[in-house]
Design a protein around this motif. Sequence first.
Motif, PDB file in Angstrom:
ATOM      1  N   TRP A 105       0.889  -1.453   0.238  1.00 13.60           N
ATOM      2  CA  TRP A 105       0.050   0.360   0.337  1.00 13.60           C
ATOM      3  C   TRP A 105       1.112   1.338   0.051  1.00 13.60           C
ATOM      4  O   TRP A 105       1.722   1.434   0.406  1.00 13.60           O
ATOM      5  CB  TRP A 105      -0.923   0.170   1.316  1.00 13.60           C
TER       6      TRP A 105
ATOM      7  N   GLU B 181     -11.858  -9.951  -2.214  1.00  9.40           N
ATOM      8  CA  GLU B 181     -11.197 -10.301  -2.883  1.00  9.40           C
ATOM      9  C   GLU B 181     -12.084  -9.467  -4.005  1.00  9.40           C
ATOM     10  O   GLU B 181     -11.703  -9.275  -5.178  1.00  9.40           O
ATOM     11  CB  GLU B 181     -11.390 -11.923  -3.668  1.00  9.40           C
TER      12      GLU B 181
ATOM     13  N   ARG C  80     -11.400  -5.719  -4.194  1.00  9.82           N
ATOM     14  CA  ARG C  80     -10.410  -5.316  -4.182  1.00  9.82           C
ATOM     15  C   ARG C  80     -10.282  -5.160  -5.948  1.00  9.82           C
ATOM     16  O   ARG C  80      -9.754  -4.368  -6.935  1.00  9.82           O
ATOM     17  CB  ARG C  80      -9.363  -6.286  -4.347  1.00  9.82           C
ATOM     18  N   HIS C  81     -11.100  -6.476  -6.542  1.00 10.34           N
ATOM     19  CA  HIS C  81     -11.115  -6.411  -8.294  1.00 10.34           C
ATOM     20  C   HIS C  81     -11.721  -5.414  -8.572  1.00 10.34           C
ATOM     21  O   HIS C  81     -11.110  -5.109  -9.475  1.00 10.34           O
ATOM     22  CB  HIS C  81     -11.691  -8.222  -8.310  1.00 10.34           C
TER      23      HIS C  81
ATOM     24  N   ARG D  98      -9.487  -2.666  -8.473  1.00  4.24           N
ATOM     25  CA  ARG D  98      -8.334  -2.735  -9.447  1.00  4.24           C
ATOM     26  C   ARG D  98      -9.020  -2.309 -11.019  1.00  4.24           C
ATOM     27  O   ARG D  98      -8.020  -1.321 -11.816  1.00  4.24           O
ATOM     28  CB  ARG D  98      -7.197  -3.625  -9.472  1.00  4.24           C
TER      29      ARG D  98
ATOM     30  N   GLY E 232      -8.837   1.310 -10.754  1.00  6.04           N
ATOM     31  CA  GLY E 232      -7.453   1.733 -10.940  1.00  6.04           C
ATOM     32  C   GLY E 232      -7.202   2.559  -9.630  1.00  6.04           C
ATOM     33  O   GLY E 232      -6.339   3.659  -9.157  1.00  6.04           O
TER      34      GLY E 232
ATOM     35  N   GLU F 156      -7.283   1.389  -4.827  1.00  3.46           N
ATOM     36  CA  GLU F 156      -6.613  -0.199  -4.239  1.00  3.46           C
ATOM     37  C   GLU F 156      -7.912  -0.289  -2.760  1.00  3.46           C
ATOM     38  O   GLU F 156      -8.024   0.782  -2.661  1.00  3.46           O
ATOM     39  CB  GLU F 156      -5.347  -0.438  -3.660  1.00  3.46           C
TER      40      GLU F 156
END
Length: 401
Positions: A187, A215, A218-219, A222, A225, A227
Amino acid sequence: MTPSPSTLASRRRAAAAVLQRATGRLATAATARMDSDMPWFRDLSAQDRSWVGMIVQAGIREFLRWYAAGANSTAAKPDLATSMFGEAPRTLTGVITLRQTVDLVRLSIEVVEANVDDLLDPDQAHDVHDAISRYAREVAFATAEVYARAAEQRGAWDARLEALVVDAVLRAETDEAVLSRASALGWDAGQPLSVVLGAASARPADAAGLDALFEEIRHRARAEGLEALCAVQGDRLVVLLGGVKDATEAAAAIADLFGEGPVVVGPVAPGLGEAQTSARAALAAYRAAPGWPEAPRPAPSDDFLPERVLAGDGHARRHLVDEIYRPLVDARSTLIETLTAYFDSGRSLEATARALFVHTNTVRYRLRQVADLTGYSPGDPRDALTLRLALILGRQSARTL
């Protein structure tokens, strides 16, 4: 004539004894091949090269033990995950990859196979060649098992670190230790972030379900763009979104992954060290959110300022006075006068104009100035509530010109 089982067992033991005496020679030859054929092996530190050599020797010893015990016996199936890799430290899985480990074990097996014909009689050599082929398959499975286990342990440790970082942000304890933990997770502590908070979904009934939820968060982050760091605390799901510009827009990508009820978004903080400001606002808004059941999902924490004030949030009270009331007082006294008359007349433009002895267009103009200055439109019911509270709190605090 097919040899009896006892004869075969005797031959295997005899062949294994011959190979056992040549173990040092075979291991040395395997290490020499690795040094010449695998550039990555030459780049390892002396200690890591030593560990790899121990794995190769353990693999040869385990093959001989397995072969002597009866390679075709189910009971003699080699426990390679323990015997080959048990002596090596877990950190070795972070030094060489799964592919590299498979390559070096395969090479060591090739070295053994290449020397079998020189060390054994033809009948013994044929049987050993067959056994080596079966053993190579077991090695592949054992290697994958070791790396899968290491990945699982790293995942559990990362999840623990992630939970500690999120908890520290909520408790306003983002010291150097927390920044270090966040760095271990990859991070960037200097990126702008926002805290998103809502009810935990009822879907993740177990650890696997929770991992799948995190997950997915987070996917999606991402894909935008961004975190994300995630944690569940009691019945709350907390997400730190990093790299945000518009916090509410960023939170919209994950809002449906929260459970029922409000999803609130704290203001953008300049970095992890200042994340407690976003967390504090989000927590206060979430606690006060039941007072506004029609709130959109997600909603900025500042949209809950009236509810937060009524719930006793001192930060919200100061915000209304400093960011709304004081700018109105500093701008023009007629703005406060017009806004007060507008509320007292039931938000009627004509009644306000009569009370102030001005034209209706003058009232409209002044109310637009209020909206431009504060970001809250007196004509909007929610904004009007915020403005009225700001007037009351400002007068109570005696902050006048």
